[in-house]
Design a protein around this motif. Structure first.
Motif, PDB file in Angstrom:
ATOM      1  N   GLY A 282     -21.914 -20.182  -3.974  1.00 45.47           N
ATOM      2  CA  GLY A 282     -21.706 -20.590  -2.591  1.00 45.47           C
ATOM      3  C   GLY A 282     -21.685 -22.058  -2.346  1.00 45.47           C
ATOM      4  N   VAL A 283     -20.990 -22.451  -1.557  1.00 45.88           N
ATOM      5  CA  VAL A 283     -20.906 -23.977  -1.263  1.00 45.88           C
ATOM      6  C   VAL A 283     -20.443 -23.955   0.489  1.00 45.88           C
ATOM      7  N   ARG A 284     -21.319 -24.782   0.943  1.00 45.46           N
ATOM      8  CA  ARG A 284     -21.170 -24.911   2.655  1.00 45.46           C
ATOM      9  C   ARG A 284     -20.183 -26.082   2.661  1.00 45.46           C
ATOM     10  N   PRO A 285     -19.468 -25.679   3.573  1.00 48.92           N
ATOM     11  CA  PRO A 285     -18.200 -26.413   3.831  1.00 48.92           C
ATOM     12  C   PRO A 285     -18.647 -28.036   3.980  1.00 48.92           C
ATOM     13  N   GLU A 286     -19.857 -28.489   4.958  1.00 51.30           N
ATOM     14  CA  GLU A 286     -20.262 -29.644   4.914  1.00 51.30           C
ATOM     15  C   GLU A 286     -20.550 -30.257   3.649  1.00 51.30           C
ATOM     16  N   HIS A 287     -20.878 -29.427   2.636  1.00 49.16           N
ATOM     17  CA  HIS A 287     -21.467 -30.160   1.433  1.00 49.16           C
ATOM     18  C   HIS A 287     -20.081 -30.496   0.337  1.00 49.16           C
ATOM     19  N   LEU A 288     -19.177 -30.221   0.694  1.00 51.05           N
ATOM     20  CA  LEU A 288     -17.831 -30.292  -0.012  1.00 51.05           C
ATOM     21  C   LEU A 288     -17.416 -31.670   0.481  1.00 51.05           C
ATOM     22  N   ASP A 289     -16.953 -32.547  -0.576  1.00 60.78           N
ATOM     23  CA  ASP A 289     -16.673 -34.026  -0.432  1.00 60.78           C
ATOM     24  C   ASP A 289     -15.339 -33.897  -1.519  1.00 60.78           C
ATOM     25  N   LEU A 290     -14.697 -35.230  -1.159  1.00 61.17           N
ATOM     26  CA  LEU A 290     -13.628 -35.459  -2.243  1.00 61.17           C
ATOM     27  C   LEU A 290     -14.094 -36.099  -3.428  1.00 61.17           C
ATOM     28  N   ALA A 291     -13.550 -35.710  -4.499  1.00 58.14           N
ATOM     29  CA  ALA A 291     -14.083 -36.338  -5.894  1.00 58.14           C
ATOM     30  C   ALA A 291     -13.475 -37.323  -6.059  1.00 58.14           C
TER      31      ALA A 291
END
Lengths: 363, 330
Positions: A282-291
């Protein structure tokens, strides 16, 4: 300070159960929000506490007394309905006086209670108007005023903001929060399907799903430590991404492999028995970032839709072989274009792991 | 057989006549003011102003001939003698004011006016609120509503049997007398007992109109938002308080419409009195008085005067009724 205790509360219509085994302790003075999708039984539960629906199983205590068979008016509760439920033929004043007149209170007492409620809710100029001459927000304030004058131990709100437009909803939400501060000793139970209302108002949120409690906790608790996939996806907007994965390493830390081959190590202990099991990451959308260039990416996929909202950019990417899009909420106006391949990653400490619908963080 | 053919022909001619009129007249209008060509916009505007009259025309004409014209004719006749030949000024009106039978009729009508709408509405309201709470309420409702389907004359015949009296030595077949005898009382000639016989006549109309009141009020009761009743339950109101303080005030408009509708009907009451007592034994009413003078007394002057009195009484109630009904959106 009157608490509300539910022990094994259930409701069935004939053979059809709609609620089962609800156990819940609401402390005196607490603001509890029941939240859940439509049909989860949250309104039914509130109406059972109010006494408008018969309790078919379990016991309900209000202020230490079993009230299963106590008539609604004697339970020390007051309710605010979604449709306001104002008496259309009575003025604002008469609406608020009604319960007190039925209870044969003295004239002075009634006048004092009504004036006080009108002052708190800024309804004084409208006391002699009929409900039809009021706006939606004012009507809802009258409905709240009708509850206040009775000085109940427990306030029940049944989706009180659902009939208001967006701007008024925010304003009235703040008023309800202020009302709670003015009446710290009063217990409030609030039903909504709107998670923003739940997050902003509640001391504790009760998430209901399919006739049972999915999780109880403080708003941030539910956000940070959801017990199960349902709560994980229900709280937070857009909903948490659940990526199918395999647990390839167990122990003090858990290693998870995504179908694309990407691996991530979570600071989360898992039992050895789960080795090789299918899990959901599970990953929240706001926790995803560009690598950052040169670092490994969790997800690498083309952009399907990019919604630029100004403060954030919501990006939908679809991994090859997956039906559901992964949603990422990137800060600001991220320069992403449709079709562009994005490399996304997230802090493993903020990821969640679910096995058979349950969070592995539990226990 | 001949009558059947006539009736069928009338229906066919009526329906096809209407269709032909509406279709034909609109077709002609479109030919006269075609909605195309250089003046299309102007033509459409003009046609739109004419078209309502094509639809309204027949109704206005028929109402004029059968309703408005008779009013003026009645006024004219009321100022003339029995044969409608000689102008007599207000002689008919002077006679009316002095006439004992007219005073009796006015008084009886007033009694009917007070009792029947009140009783029908009250019983209707009670029936509506009670049947709504019963499992077999719909059956009860259809039973209560059934008298509505019976003509006034038919109902009078039924009730005549209830009030029936048979002379000494004969078995009493009237329901009321049978009951009285069953309790050891003496059978009565009910319909001759002034003034109670008036109430017995009223019972017939109440019996018929309760169903009407019930159906309308039941719909109104169901239209009350359930939440307002739940709110009242939470406010501690008893079932009786909820009924009188929450439910009845919310359907007040409908109650008024039902009341006035029955009131208008009562002012015109005729068949029941004609069939049961023919206005004897102190039961005369205005409509029957008019009928008597028109067809038994052969006096168009006096009959028209009575007719005008009835119209004067009905009109204000009618206007009020229509206004309330419009406000209620019924």
């Amino acid at each position: 300070m009157a608490g509300v205790e539910l022990h094994g509360i259930g409701k069935s219509y004939g053979e059809v159960p709609v609620l089962q085994g609800i156990d819940l302790d609401i402390a005196g003075g607490e603001f509890v929000v029941f939240v859940g999708p439509s049909g989860c039984g949250k309104s039914t539960l509130l109406r059972m506490i109010a006494g408008l629906e018969r309790i078919t199983a379990g016991t309900l205590h209000i202020d230490g007394q079993v009230v299963n068979d106590v008539p609604p008016a004697q339970r020390g509760i007051a309710m605010v309905f979604q449709s306001y439920a104002l008496y259309p033929h009575m003025t604002v004043r008469e609406n608020m006086e009604f319960a007190l007149k039925i209870a044969r209170k003295s004239k002075a007492e009634i006048a004092a209670a009504v004036d006080n409620a009108a002052r708190i809710l800024q309804l004084t100029p409208y006391l002699d108007r009929l409900p039809k001459a009021l706006s939606g927000g004012q009507r809802q304030r009258v409905a709240i005023g009708r509850a206040i004058v009775r000085d109940p131990k427990v306030f029940l709100f049944d989706e009180p903001l659902s009939n208001l437009d967006a701007a008024l909803r925010v304003a009235t939400r703040i008023e309800i929060a202020q009302l709670k501060e003015r009446l710290p000793g009063r217990t409030m139970i609030y039903v909504t399907h709107d998670q923003i209302e739940a997050m902003t108002l509640a001391d504790r949120i009760v998430v209901l799903n399919a006739g049972g409690i999915a999780q109880v906790g403080s708003p941030l608790d539910l956000y940070e430590r959801p017990d199960n996939e349902f709560v994980a996806q229900f709280i937070g907007s857009p909903a948490m991404n659940l990526l199918p994965a395999v647990l390839v390493g167990t122990g003090a830390e858990s290693r998870v492999q995504l179908p694309g081959g990407a691996e991530v190590v979570l600071p989360l202990a898992t039992a050895a028995a789960l080795q090789g099991q299918a899990v959901k990451l599970g990953v929240r959308p706001e926790h995803l970032d560009l690598a950052a260039p040169g670092t490994p990416a969790l997800i690498e996929a083309p952009v399907e839709v990019a919604e630029k909202l100004g403060d954030v950019t919501v990006v939908y990417v679809t991994m090859p072989g997956e039906a559901e899009a992964v949603i990422a909420k990137l800060p600001g106006t991220a320069p992403v274009a449709r079709g562009e391949v994005l490399r996304l990653t997230a802090d493993p400490a903020r990821m969640h792991l679910f096995h058979e619908g349950k969070s592995l963080r539990r226990g | 057989m001949e009558q059947l053919a006539f009736a069928s022909a009338t229906i066919v001619i009526g329906i096809f006549g209407c269709v032909a009129w509406f279709w034909g007249s609109n077709w002609l209008l479109d030919r006269a003011l075609p909605p195309r060509g250089p003046h299309a916009g102007r033509n459409i505007g003009r046609a739109a102003r004419v078209r309502p009259w094509l639809f309204l025309g027949p109704a206005v004409l028929i109402l004029g001939v059968y309703l408005v014209w008779p009013v003026f004719l009645s006024i004219w006749l009321s100022l003339h003698d029995a044969a409608g030949q000689r102008f007599v000024g207000f002689d008919n009106w002077r006679w009316l004011i002095a006439d004992g039978k007219f005073r009796e009729s006015i008084l009886n009508n007033l009694m009917w006016l007070l009792v029947v709408p009140a009783a029908s509405t009250l019983f209707g309201l009670i029936a509506a609120s009670l049947t709504d709470r019963l499992r077999w309420g719909d059956l009860a409702k259809s039973l209560i509503f059934m008298p509505m389907a019976i003509s006034f004359i038919g109902a009078s015949v039924i009730w005549k049997f209830i009030y029936d009296f048979r002379g000494e030595g004969q078995a009493q077949i009237g329901l009321l007398n049978a009951v009285v005898e069953g309790f050891g009382g003496n059978p009565q000639t009910w319909l001759t007992l002034t003034p109670w016989n008036n109430l017995m006549l009223m019972a017939v109309l109440i019996w018929i109109q309760t169903g009407f009141a019930m159906v309308i009020l039941s719909a109104a009761l169901r239209g009350i938002p359930e939440e307002t009743i739940e709110a009242a339950v939470l406010d501690g109101a008893s079932p009786l308080q909820i009924f009188f303080k929450i439910k009845v005030p919310q359907i007040w408009g409908t109650i008024a419409v039902v009341w006035t509708t029955i009131t208008i009907l009562v002012l015109k009451v005729f068949d029941i009195v004609l069939a049961m007592t023919n206005g004897q034994w102190g039961t005369q009413v205005l409509a029957n008085l008019m009928f008597d003078w028109m067809f038994r007394g052969n006096d168009t002057g006096r009959a028209s005067t009575v007719a005008l009195v009835i119209m004067l009484l009905v009109t204000p109630i009618m206007i009020w009724n229509i206004r309330t009904a419009r406000r209620e959106g019924m």
